[in-house]
Each structure stands twice: as structure tokens, then as C-alpha cells.
Motif scaffolding. Structure first.
Motif, PDB file in Angstrom:
ATOM      1  N   GLU A 182      58.966  -0.202 101.395  1.00 60.32           N
ATOM      2  CA  GLU A 182      57.913  -0.573 100.527  1.00 60.32           C
ATOM      3  C   GLU A 182      58.297  -0.209  99.009  1.00 60.32           C
ATOM      4  O   GLU A 182      57.560  -1.115  98.150  1.00 60.32           O
ATOM      5  CB  GLU A 182      56.668   0.344 101.003  1.00 60.32           C
ATOM      6  N   ASP A 183      59.220   0.188  98.705  1.00 58.27           N
ATOM      7  CA  ASP A 183      59.704   0.278  97.208  1.00 58.27           C
ATOM      8  C   ASP A 183      60.675  -0.747  96.926  1.00 58.27           C
ATOM      9  O   ASP A 183      61.190  -0.800  95.631  1.00 58.27           O
ATOM     10  CB  ASP A 183      60.354   1.818  96.943  1.00 58.27           C
ATOM     11  N   ASP A 184      60.945  -1.472  98.010  1.00 59.57           N
ATOM     12  CA  ASP A 184      61.997  -2.504  97.653  1.00 59.57           C
ATOM     13  C   ASP A 184      61.575  -3.682  97.266  1.00 59.57           C
ATOM     14  O   ASP A 184      60.416  -4.191  97.795  1.00 59.57           O
ATOM     15  CB  ASP A 184      63.200  -2.588  98.643  1.00 59.57           C
ATOM     16  N   LEU A 185      62.408  -4.843  96.735  1.00 57.13           N
ATOM     17  CA  LEU A 185      61.714  -6.096  96.435  1.00 57.13           C
ATOM     18  C   LEU A 185      62.389  -7.234  97.155  1.00 57.13           C
ATOM     19  O   LEU A 185      63.537  -6.802  97.670  1.00 57.13           O
ATOM     20  CB  LEU A 185      61.927  -6.358  94.994  1.00 57.13           C
ATOM     21  N   ASP A 186      61.766  -8.256  97.775  1.00 51.17           N
ATOM     22  CA  ASP A 186      62.101  -9.192  98.464  1.00 51.17           C
ATOM     23  C   ASP A 186      62.370 -10.497  97.562  1.00 51.17           C
ATOM     24  O   ASP A 186      62.237  -9.971  96.343  1.00 51.17           O
ATOM     25  CB  ASP A 186      61.303  -9.564  99.426  1.00 51.17           C
TER      26      ASP A 186
END
Length: 98
Positions: free
Chosen positions: A73-77
Motif C-alpha cells: 500500500e505504500d508503493d506506487l504503480d
């Protein structure tokens, strides 16, 4: 960068790489590699406003994880990174043109 390098000149260093990604000419992974290398090889101090935009996008790029299975949830796609790149590009263009 020297003290005599204007904010507009500093923006011009980063804008083409970001534009390349935003325009779809490169993918997120290529952009990640190119942008991180560009920031790391840019010597000296940046204007505070330029630095804020460049560093925020650096943080965003660092949070990008291409593999859905590894992303939390803290990462970006890729779409989130693209939105961040759009924001940085708008900021840098405004700084360049002001």
C-alpha cells in the motif's frame, strides 16, 4: 550547478526526461532508471523550488514498484507514478517559464 545557474536552466535539465515518460515515449521502468541516474549525476545545489519538485519526484520514483505481486500500500504503480510525473512536470515548466 553553480550559484549562477538559474532556476529555468535547472528545470531544463529535468523536463525532457519527465516529458519523455509523460508523453508515453518511455515506460515507467525506463523512466525510473533514467530519472534516478539524472538526479544522481546532477552536481551542485538546486534552487529551492526546483529542488522541492525534483526531490518529490525522486521520492515518488523510489516508491514505484512495477511488479503487482511485490507492491504494497505504500508503493506506487505505473499510473500513480505517471500522475506524480505530471505534477512535477507542470511545476518545473511553471518555474522555467516564470
Amino acid at each position: 550547478m553553480t550559484a549562477h545557474t538559474s532556476a529555468a536552466q535547472q528545470c531544463a535539465i529535468f523536463i525532457p526526461t519527465i516529458e519523455h515518460f509523460v508523453s508515453g515515449k518511455s515506460g515507467a521502468q525506463d523512466f525510473e532508471t533514467r530519472y534516478l541516474a539524472l538526479v544522481k549525476k546532477t552536481p551542485g545545489r538546486l534552487d529551492p523550488a526546483v529542488s522541492a519538485a525534483v526531490n518529490q519526484l525522486f521520492t515518488d520514483v523510489d516508491a514505484f514498484v512495477s511488479d503487482d505481486r511485490l507492491r504494497d500500500e505504500d508503493d506506487l504503480d505505473e499510473q500513480q507514478l505517471l500522475a506524480c510525473a505530471h505534477t512535477a512536470l507542470r511545476t518545473l515548466i511553471l518555474l522555467r517559464d516564470s
